[in-house]
Design a protein around this motif. Sequence first.
Motif, short mmCIF file in Angstrom:
data_model
loop_
_atom_site.label_atom_id
_atom_site.label_comp_id
_atom_site.label_asym_id
_atom_site.label_seq_id
_atom_site.Cartn_x
_atom_site.Cartn_y
_atom_site.Cartn_z
N ARG A 246 43.92 35.48 37.35
CA ARG A 246 43.89 36.26 38.66
C ARG A 246 42.89 37.27 38.75
O ARG A 246 42.40 37.70 39.71
CB ARG A 246 45.20 36.63 39.30
CG ARG A 246 46.11 35.20 39.65
CD ARG A 246 47.23 35.77 40.49
NE ARG A 246 48.27 36.45 39.95
CZ ARG A 246 49.29 36.31 39.21
NH1 ARG A 246 49.63 35.09 38.89
NH2 ARG A 246 50.13 37.16 38.47
N LEU A 247 42.57 38.01 37.64
CA LEU A 247 41.65 39.08 37.60
C LEU A 247 40.27 38.52 36.83
O LEU A 247 39.50 39.58 37.16
CB LEU A 247 42.34 40.15 36.50
CG LEU A 247 43.69 40.65 36.95
CD1 LEU A 247 44.44 41.46 36.01
CD2 LEU A 247 43.63 41.53 38.38
N LEU A 248 40.12 37.55 36.50
CA LEU A 248 38.84 37.01 35.99
C LEU A 248 37.85 36.88 37.07
O LEU A 248 38.08 36.58 38.15
CB LEU A 248 38.89 35.80 35.09
CG LEU A 248 39.65 35.79 33.75
CD1 LEU A 248 39.92 34.63 33.04
CD2 LEU A 248 39.10 36.84 32.77
N LYS A 249 36.64 37.04 36.49
CA LYS A 249 35.51 37.05 37.52
C LYS A 249 35.04 35.58 37.71
O LYS A 249 34.83 34.95 36.63
CB LYS A 249 34.19 37.68 36.98
CG LYS A 249 32.97 37.71 37.53
CD LYS A 249 31.85 38.29 37.07
CE LYS A 249 30.51 38.28 37.94
NZ LYS A 249 29.54 38.93 37.28
N PRO A 250 35.04 34.87 38.70
CA PRO A 250 34.92 33.45 39.06
C PRO A 250 33.16 33.37 38.46
O PRO A 250 32.50 34.35 38.61
CB PRO A 250 34.97 33.34 40.43
CG PRO A 250 35.59 34.25 40.88
CD PRO A 250 35.40 35.54 40.07
#
Length: 354
Positions: A246-250
């Motif tokens: 949920r915190l990762l950069k798309p």
Amino acid sequence: MQERRVTLKDIAKEVGLSVSAVSLTLNGHDVRLSEESKQRIREVAKKKNYKANVLAKSLVTKRTDTFGLLVPDIENPFFASLAKALEEYSRNTGRVLIIVNSNDDPVSDNRLLDMLVSREVDGLFLVPSNFVPQRQPEVKMSRFASALRHLSVPYVLVDRISEDIDCDKVAIDNERGAAMAVDYLVKHGHRGIICVANRDSINGRERLSGYRLSLKNHGIEYNEQFVIHSDYHEQGGYLAGSRICRLLKPSDSSCDTCATAVLSCSDMTTLGIISYFREVGISIPRDCSLISYDNSPVLSFSDPGITAVAQDIQGLSYKAFETLIARINQPKAPFSRTILTPSLVIRDSVLSIS
């Protein structure tokens, strides 16, 4: 019917010498006998399958040639490797190592400590359980500290060391290890770095401190959302994996506040994270760079290879063993505190985005 145990008296009778002469010879001490007589004693002892009576010997020497090791989780590869190394050092010096497992339960620490002392061990290697006051209000850390202060057996605190206890201590620099990992990630262009750590663990808090210190040194603002609590088990890492995602950069985003890398503060946690990533299709290091902590054999078959902070378990074990022997030989000597330096093993899990 069980055969009668062969005694020194039996050997002495067959070779026609005194029991004391036989005992001194078999224990490698100086004795006024010809080499022929000594060889004859050894041959008879071997023929009769003589085994020394350790209990009888200990009554004379006041030592049992036995050490004790208390660990919090024998299934954890780090502690398993520590136990293996200490057992080998003990065996190679003619000693036996008794290993007990507390399941990371502070209540068990005192009970197991009493059990080891009752076995008349000559010394102890102690890795205490993690203590969480808010979760275990009925448990007093002072009980364990008090038990150690009144302990008549020499001991060394290993890996998890407390400044509240005045004794010999041997550990690895957790703060420095975590800082090294973050430094490496920043060097490769990462600024959104998640830290998965066990806040309930002494070592986890030290590693989190190293993470924060490195961020500060690089001018990166600390983000509490990027710190994920997890125990040092695979299931904990798996649960942390969902929060990481949920915190990762798309991949199609220009988000400047998203995460691009993870520091996992335990190899067991890392296994859980990798398992979750595989389930949801997160690729390492394309979608997320990852550094682990411990560099234990459990990661040796990972694809890609995981960059990891390596703890020198052989060095830790050797220094702990050396320290305990020194304490036994010089009980009045000042206490020592040894902190070993970790290293970073570079593999293929960090993507350069600079």
